[in-house]
Scaffold this active site. Structure first.
Site, PDB file in Angstrom:
ATOM      1  N   CYS A 213     -38.406 -77.038 -44.078  1.00  0.00           N
ATOM      2  CA  CYS A 213     -37.880 -75.744 -43.670  1.00  0.00           C
ATOM      3  C   CYS A 213     -36.872 -75.165 -44.657  1.00  0.00           C
ATOM      4  CB  CYS A 213     -37.279 -75.835 -42.285  1.00  0.00           C
ATOM      5  SG  CYS A 213     -36.089 -77.177 -42.108  1.00  0.00           S
TER       6      CYS A 213
ATOM      7  N   HIS B  12     -33.313 -77.418 -38.168  1.00  0.00           N
ATOM      8  CA  HIS B  12     -34.238 -76.459 -38.747  1.00  0.00           C
ATOM      9  C   HIS B  12     -33.446 -75.394 -39.507  1.00  0.00           C
ATOM     10  CE1 HIS B  12     -38.034 -74.532 -39.251  1.00  0.00           C
ATOM     11  NE2 HIS B  12     -37.765 -73.490 -38.471  1.00  0.00           N
TER      12      HIS B  12
ATOM     13  N   ASP C   4     -39.323 -66.672 -39.602  1.00  0.00           N
ATOM     14  CA  ASP C   4     -39.380 -68.111 -39.874  1.00  0.00           C
ATOM     15  C   ASP C   4     -40.542 -68.394 -40.814  1.00  0.00           C
ATOM     16  OD1 ASP C   4     -39.269 -70.805 -39.958  1.00  0.00           O
ATOM     17  OD2 ASP C   4     -39.307 -71.111 -37.782  1.00  0.00           O
TER      18      ASP C   4
END
Lengths: 328, 662
Positions: B411, B455, B471
């Protein structure tokens, strides 16, 4: 008298027992001392055994004297009976003796056309059963009822024995020839079993010099009443919890520990307590100490535990004595 | 003095156990040399007990203590005050073993052990810590019992100590529930510790392998409706500064945090949909807290930052419970100002030129920001990008390297690259770090968020829409967002490979998973009801019990509880708190006399005979001994009259005279 009245409250306050005894039971201690003194003069150097035997009498128990011949068993028995002022009869036990010889026999009286009971030697205040283990077990067993119940039954009739009634028996050690082993039930009925042992050198020297008093010189120091007084007094000696616990621990030890081939019966513990109380009284106390139990324990248990520990060479009673802590 | 405990193997083993166990409890805090000293002193004590070594002589003693002091002083500055003090305690504990000669010393040992148990709670208050503490305390009680009553068998000692412990429980419960919770008189010095999971900066290029931790980060209980799984973006901190490799919090928000200001721009119209929930945050030693966008909290000790995150006024060193209500679909309430816009467009110059060039081309094709975002996301989707926890290291121009060369990462890589691209294109953008998802527990009804749920994602400012969450990781690995990390990695990559013992690693086995969930449930209830029982919870309870709370009512309640407990204790002990009888007292006195006389009593000998024997050996104290034994016999054995205090005093007097003579 006035002096004693003044002194008693003070003695009571301080709980000094010997002072109390001095004033209240002066004659009693004196009596006990006198008896011990008298027997001691005949049976030199055996004071401890004499006291034990006396304790046994005061505890209303039967006495067994066990030792090799010739150390004075019969002498002690005699002296005890005479000093206590009791009627006594000596019976020499032999192998051909029958129960009737001891208890008595019913004989047909031709003048009255009925059987009349002729009392045997057992109807005495003291029965001196000399060499009791020479007779057959049958005759020995005849004594069972007399010793436990203080009565005899003949031909379906029960005759009470005189009060007090003691059996003072002597026996030779089992190894001696011509002896029968006493049955367990009978052994258990003897409160104490005392062995006299050989006298000390000094004592024997005095005996050889003829310094001891002879049997015919013995006097009755007590009578029946004073003996009964002593017995009630002995029974009234107070027993505290710790001492009782100690006694129970001793008895329990013989039952729990597999080391002991024979355990002590409740009758045994009763006997130990009674004799210990009498011992305490002889010592001039009205309460029981662990020492009292220890003093009479070998005498009261030797014949019940029977034998010695082969490993340590200690007799079982001695071993028992050493295995329990009287404090705490 | 009764010293039989010193010759008792059981008590030595118990002491060694207690010490080793407390050392294990504070394993992470103890310095290595403390452990070495402990092993040394323990082995010495054992050998001394076995009779193989001599007493430590004075010089050795002195030099050991001196070297310990020196070591403590040397390591002190790097450890900080708290750890130094903990080590001091442990060293003292260890050194007590070489001066363990008197009963007093053993008592001190037991007290140190109790103190250690208390100190251990500073570093962790989860169930496992509580259980370890319980074991340590019961062992310590055993030791105390062993010192006082060495004759008891260990099984009896254990039973007795457990009994003592259980008897004290109701009192503990009442004190816990009713004792006024005062704020601490002194503050715990902050603990220096490496943190796992979230970090206050992010430099994806330097991480070759992300170590994962299955530790719990926080648990959430929702009141009413729950959000969808893909909505569970737990914001922790916003990173606005980028130096070419590393993303970090902007100095402005750090300043804001330090000033402990509260963003009061909270005007929410009631029509907006919002979620209400409670969070129990595990200790992170950091100030950041967690919340869904846009989090608002009125709790004490919780502040709202201007960038839409929550933070605590003090570092979270113990589990912290707070209530949040989140307005759905809102990132921040304040419109972006010029400064903020500049901050979110700032880029280091002359770096990642290839990317900048690519963005310029892209910009020409897509005028509209939304179109540009879609194009970049499409690029991630269409090009062979991989999601992995063990990416290759990135070169000098990390973004270039990632976008056009390695194309693999987790991420942080995607978020970092996406923000860079957006900023190059002139769209304000920032990286948000936090947690995504979590594990629902339907039995008890809460959500557990673990460290491996950490994350990073992006937010871009679109005029007219405000801050919008994007995202980029979801483009590459959509399951990461909808189903969580565990299912994303699946069988191809070893999930939680670093921690073999972690139960979360074995989730595919049903019963292990069941066990893990049950443990998590217990842990949750523990945190929620035991650790979360604070001043407010106490107030709620009291209000529930008493109605309106006032001092008198509380006093009455406490008194009633104490009375009930006292009665219960009395019943439990069967009124055994009676005074000792004179016989017991005199027994004890007799033991003292035996000890003072110094003549060992053969166990079968009664008191009187024993004293007679001693009197024969020592005629000069004959009179005193006779007096004492007379009085002793009276108390112990004479039952015809009641034993009075006077008798006891007489015995004591006799003993005193005897002692004087000795």
């Amino acid at each position: 008298m006035i002096f004693s009245l003044l002194y008693l409250p003070i003695a009571d306050y301080f709980r000094i027992n010997w002072i109390k005894l001095l004033f209240l039971g002066f004659d009693m201690t004196a009596t006990i001392t006198a008896i011990i003194e008298q027997i001691n003069q005949q049976l030199l150097g055996k004071e401890h055994q004499i006291k034990q035997a006396l304790g046994c009498i005061f505890a209303n128990g039967h006495l067994l004297l066990e030792d090799v011949p010739g150390v004075g068993k019969t002498t002690l028995a005699h002296a005890l009976a005479i000093s206590c002022g009791l009627s006594y009869q000596r019976v020499q036990f032999t192998s051909d003796m029958l129960p009737a010889d001891l208890i008595g026999v019913s004989i047909f009286d031709t003048s009255q056309q009925q059987f009349t009971f002729h009392q045997g030697p057992v109807f005495n205040q003291v029965l001196l059963a000399d060499e009791i283990n020479r007779t057959s077990p049958k005759t020995q067993s005849a004594l069972l009822e007399a010793m436990a119940e203080r009565q005899v039954s003949v031909d379906g009739k029960t005759y009470p024995l005189p009060d007090p009634f003691f059996v003072i028996a002597t026996q030779n050690p089992l190894e001696h020839s011509g002896t029968f082993e006493l049955p367990d039930s009978q052994l258990d009925r003897f409160s104490m079993c005392i062995s006299l042992g050989y006298p000390s050198v000094e004592a024997e020297k005095k005996i050889l010099q003829g310094k001891q008093i002879r049997g015919e010189q013995l006097q009755a120091i007590m009578d029946k009443q004073s003996l009964q007084q002593f017995q009630t007094r002995a029974a009234a000696v107070s027993v505290s919890e710790p001492v009782l616990d100690y006694l129970l621990a001793l008895v329990q030890e013989t039952r729990v520990n597999s080391l002991y081939p024979h355990a002590l019966s409740p009758r045994a513990s009763q006997a130990i307590l009674a004799v210990a109380k009498a011992w305490a009284m002889i010592e001039g106390r009205d309460y029981l100490l662990p020492e009292d139990i220890q003093a009479i324990l070998p005498g009261a248990t030797e014949h019940r535990l029977r034998g010695t520990n082969q490993r340590t060479g200690q007799s079982y009673s001695e071993q028992l004595l050493h295995s329990i802590n009287p404090i705490g | 003095m009764n010293k039989s405990w010193l010759a008792n193997q059981y008590s030595i083993v118990l002491m060694i156990f207690i010490h080793s166990f407390s050392l294990l409890l504070l394993w992470q805090e103890a310095a290595w040399w403390v452990a070495i000293i402990s092993i040394g002193t323990i082995s010495w004590r054992w050998l001394y007990f076995k009779g193989q070594v001599l007493k430590v002589n004075r010089w050795w003693h002195f030099s050991i203590v001196l070297s310990c002091i020196i070591l403590l002083t040397i390591t002190g500055p790097s450890h900080g005050l708290l750890l130094t003090m903990v080590n001091l305690l442990l060293v003292g504990f260890a050194l007590k073993f070489i001066e363990l000669y008197q009963q007093r010393d053993a008592f001190i040992l037991a007290l140190i052990s109790i103190l250690t148990a208390g100190v251990a709670l500073v570093f962790g208050s989860e169930i496992k810590h509580a259980i370890f503490n319980l074991i340590l305390l019961i062992a310590t009680l055993c030791l105390l019992i062993n010192i006082c009553a060495p004759a008891l068998k260990w099984r009896q000692q254990l039973t007795l100590s457990t009994k003592i412990f259980s008897v004290s429980l109701p009192l503990t419960a009442v004190l816990f529930l009713l004792m006024p919770q005062l704020s601490p008189l002194w503050q715990m010095p902050s603990i220096k510790q490496a943190t796992t999971g979230l970090s206050d900066n992010m430099s994806p290029g330097d991480i070759a392998s992300l170590t994962q931790s299955s530790e719990l980060a926080f648990s959430v209980t929702f009141d009413g409706e729950r959000p969808l799984p893909q909505e569970l973006y737990w914001r922790a901190l916003v990173m606005e500064s980028f130096d070419g490799r590393r993303w970090s919090q902007s100095p402005v928000s750090k300043l804001w945090q330090r000033s402990l200001a509260n963003n009061t721009l909270t005007e929410i119209s009631p029509t907006m949909k919002s979620f209400n929930y409670q969070i129990i945050a595990k200790p992170s030693n950091q100030q950041w807290l967690f919340g869904l966008a846009l989090p608002l909290s009125n709790d004490n000790g919780v502040r709202q930052s201007f960038d839409g995150t929550l933070f605590a006024t003090k570092p979270v060193v113990t589990p912290m419970q707070y209530t949040v209500s989140s307005v759905q679909g809102l990132m921040t309430l304040a419109p972006i100002n010029n400064r903020s816009r500049l901050r979110n467009l700032a880029l280091p110059e002359q770096t990642n030129l290839k990317t900048q060039q690519w963005v310029a081309e892209l910009r020409q094709r897509h005028e509209h920001p939304q179109a540009l975002i879609n194009a970049v996301l499409a690029y991630f989707r269409q090009q062979p990008f991989y999601y992995t926890l063990t990416p290759k290291l990135l070169g000098q121009d990390s973004i270039d390297d990632f976008l056009f060369n390695t194309r693999e990462g987790f991420c942080a890589h995607y978020a970092s690259a996406f923000s860079f691209v957006m900023r190059s294109a002139g769209i304000p953008s920032r990286v948000v770090a936090g947690y995504q998802g979590g594990e629902w527990n339907d039995e008890v009804g809460y959500l557990n968020v673990y460290q491996y749920d950490a994350h990073a994602w992006n937010e871009v400012w679109l005029d007219g829409q405000g801050w919008v969450r994007v995202d980029p990781t979801a483009q590459v690995s959509p399951e990461r967002v909808t189903q969580g990390l565990v299912s994303t990695l699946g069988a191809e990559q070893d999930f939680l490979s670093g921690s073999v013992l972690s139960l979360a690693r074995y989730q595919h086995s049903p019963w292990v998973n069941q066990l893990r969930v049950s443990l998590a449930n217990i842990e949750y209830l523990w945190s929620r009801w035991l650790l979360g029982y604070d001043k407010e919870a106490q107030n709620d309870l009291l209000e529930y019990l008493l109605g309106e709370v006032n001092a008198t009512k509380i006093m009455v309640l406490i008194l009633i509880c104490l009375c009930v407990i006292a009665l219960w204790l009395a019943w439990f002990s069967g009124f055994r708190l009676q005074r000792k009888t004179y016989q017991q007292k005199s027994d004890e006195l007799f033991n003292t006399v035996v000890a003072k006389l110094g003549v060992k009593r053969p166990t079968h000998l009664p008191a009187y005979s024993y004293l007679q024997q001693v009197a024969q050996q020592r005629p000069h104290i004959k009179r005193e001994i006779a007096l004492f034994s007379c009085c002793f016999n009276q108390i112990q054995y004479q039952q015809c009259a009641e034993i009075t205090r006077q008798d006891w005093l007489k015995l004591k007097q006799a003993a005193k005279e005897l002692f004087d003579k000795i």
